[in-house]
Design a protein around this motif. Structure first.
Motif, short mmCIF file in Angstrom:
data_model
loop_
_atom_site.label_atom_id
_atom_site.label_comp_id
_atom_site.label_asym_id
_atom_site.label_seq_id
_atom_site.Cartn_x
_atom_site.Cartn_y
_atom_site.Cartn_z
N ALA A 255 13.45 -12.25 -57.44
CA ALA A 255 12.28 -11.32 -57.84
C ALA A 255 12.55 -10.65 -59.09
O ALA A 255 11.56 -10.55 -60.02
CB ALA A 255 12.34 -10.11 -56.61
N ILE B 285 10.04 -8.55 -61.29
CA ILE B 285 10.01 -7.30 -60.79
C ILE B 285 11.08 -6.46 -61.23
O ILE B 285 12.26 -6.82 -61.28
CB ILE B 285 10.50 -7.65 -59.17
N GLY C 148 8.55 -7.29 -47.21
CA GLY C 148 8.12 -6.69 -48.23
C GLY C 148 8.28 -5.24 -48.12
O GLY C 148 7.47 -4.31 -48.34
N VAL D 136 6.97 -1.63 -54.84
CA VAL D 136 6.93 -2.24 -56.36
C VAL D 136 5.71 -1.82 -56.79
O VAL D 136 4.77 -1.66 -55.82
CB VAL D 136 7.23 -3.78 -56.58
N GLU E 45 3.74 -5.03 -61.51
CA GLU E 45 4.68 -5.89 -60.99
C GLU E 45 4.75 -7.27 -60.29
O GLU E 45 5.10 -8.07 -60.52
CB GLU E 45 6.18 -5.25 -60.61
N LEU E 46 3.88 -6.76 -59.11
CA LEU E 46 3.57 -7.77 -57.94
C LEU E 46 2.73 -8.91 -58.71
O LEU E 46 2.71 -10.15 -58.56
CB LEU E 46 3.13 -7.22 -56.74
N THR E 47 1.48 -8.46 -59.41
CA THR E 47 0.75 -9.30 -59.99
C THR E 47 1.40 -9.99 -61.18
O THR E 47 0.98 -11.46 -61.04
CB THR E 47 -0.44 -8.68 -60.62
N TRP F 210 -2.78 -4.90 -49.22
CA TRP F 210 -2.61 -5.77 -50.56
C TRP F 210 -3.35 -7.07 -50.43
O TRP F 210 -3.34 -7.72 -49.36
CB TRP F 210 -1.15 -6.07 -50.78
N GLY G 218 -4.54 -8.49 -58.92
CA GLY G 218 -3.88 -7.82 -57.65
C GLY G 218 -4.52 -6.78 -57.11
O GLY G 218 -5.26 -5.93 -58.00
N TRP H 171 -4.59 -3.35 -54.67
CA TRP H 171 -4.09 -2.54 -53.63
C TRP H 171 -4.81 -1.48 -53.11
O TRP H 171 -5.70 -0.98 -53.86
CB TRP H 171 -2.80 -1.80 -54.26
#
Length: 263
Positions: free
Chosen positions: A58, A63, A76, A80, A84-86, A172, A183, A185
């Motif tokens: 990660a 991340i 998960g 985060v 960061e995730l994208t 998500w 991404g 959310w």
């Protein structure tokens, strides 16, 4: 896909379950990811990729938020940011290269003189082969998996993963094409407010928004996005496996299928 009980440091026991409470049968990692089967994911962190290795990957993939090495991170459970995730998902279509996100490319004055110019830092964090295998697995999520609603609006090459919290307060979807990663959310500023069970799933609440966004992007004549496909590296090979045993198919295997592997 069997139940598992995990002892915790405080003496309690954690017994994760699947979304529908069902279990049983043998699944490949591809099938488990495609259908978001929690128990398969837990088995993966217990038997294949230990918690500390997951945390290391990660961080390697962008991340920055702290992640504690507990088995539950397989589902998960740590928080985060969407950025960061994208960023991390962008490693897959970018053939293993992490591109650090920046928000300002260039600053010019009224005469066009460049005052400041920025470029992203890039570094290889996965092999091309690993990145492609992950991309191929995540394509299955869109093509008939938990994110199949993407195909109601967007019909070009795409891959990604849905996410849903236990209390249906957050939904998500992070997905990518060969050129773009985005991404989505969906949630509430006040975490006391929740979605309903059916409305709060990532495949229902977030994936369609991603699909509509990508549809608009690729149909915009001003942007001129060209249709591209994910690039398969030379180190990827295809072999035949047995559907029943999930192992390499022998002569008398009645049900066969193909799968990709790192050579």
């Amino acid at each position: 896909n069997q139940p598992v009980t995990i002892p915790m440091p405080d003496g309690t026991r954690w017994t994760p379950s699947n979304y529908d409470g069902d279990f049983g049968g043998r699944y490949t990692l591809r099938e488990g990811l495609k259908k978001s089967i929690n128990l398969i994911t837990i088995r993966a962190i217990l038997e294949i990729a230990p918690e500390k290795q997951v945390v290391e990957y990660a961080k390697r993939m962008g991340i920055r938020s702290p992640i504690r090495p507990y088995p539950s991170i397989a589902l998960g459970t740590e928080e985060v940011s969407p950025l960061e995730l994208t960023t991390a998902f962008g490693v897959f279509p970018n053939e293993g290269v992490l591109v650090e996100p920046i928000s300002i490319l260039r600053i010019e004055d009224k005469d066009g003189n460049i005052i400041e110019e920025n470029s992203s830092q890039k570094r290889e964090v996965l092999s091309k082969e690993t990145a492609y295998i992950m991309t191929d697995l995540l394509e299955g999520v869109v093509n008939g998996g938990t994110a199949n609603r993407v195909r109601q609006y967007y019909h070009f090459p795409a891959a990604g993963k849905t996410g849903t919290t236990n209390d249906y307060g957050d939904a998500w979807f992070v997905g990518f094409t060969p050129q773009l990663v985005a991404g989505v959310w969906v949630g509430f500023d006040d975490n006391r407010i929740k979605f309903g069970v059916s409305e709060g799933q990532g495949g229902r609440a977030a994936a369609p928004l991603w699909a509509k966004f990508m549809k608009y992007v690729y149909e915009d004549p001003l942007l001129g996005m060209q249709l591209e496909y994910f690039n398969r590296p030379d180190g990827i090979v295809t072999d035949t496996i047995c559907v029943d045993t999930k192992k390499k198919a022998r002569e008398f295997c009645p049900n066969k299928t193909t799968e990709i592997f790192n050579a």
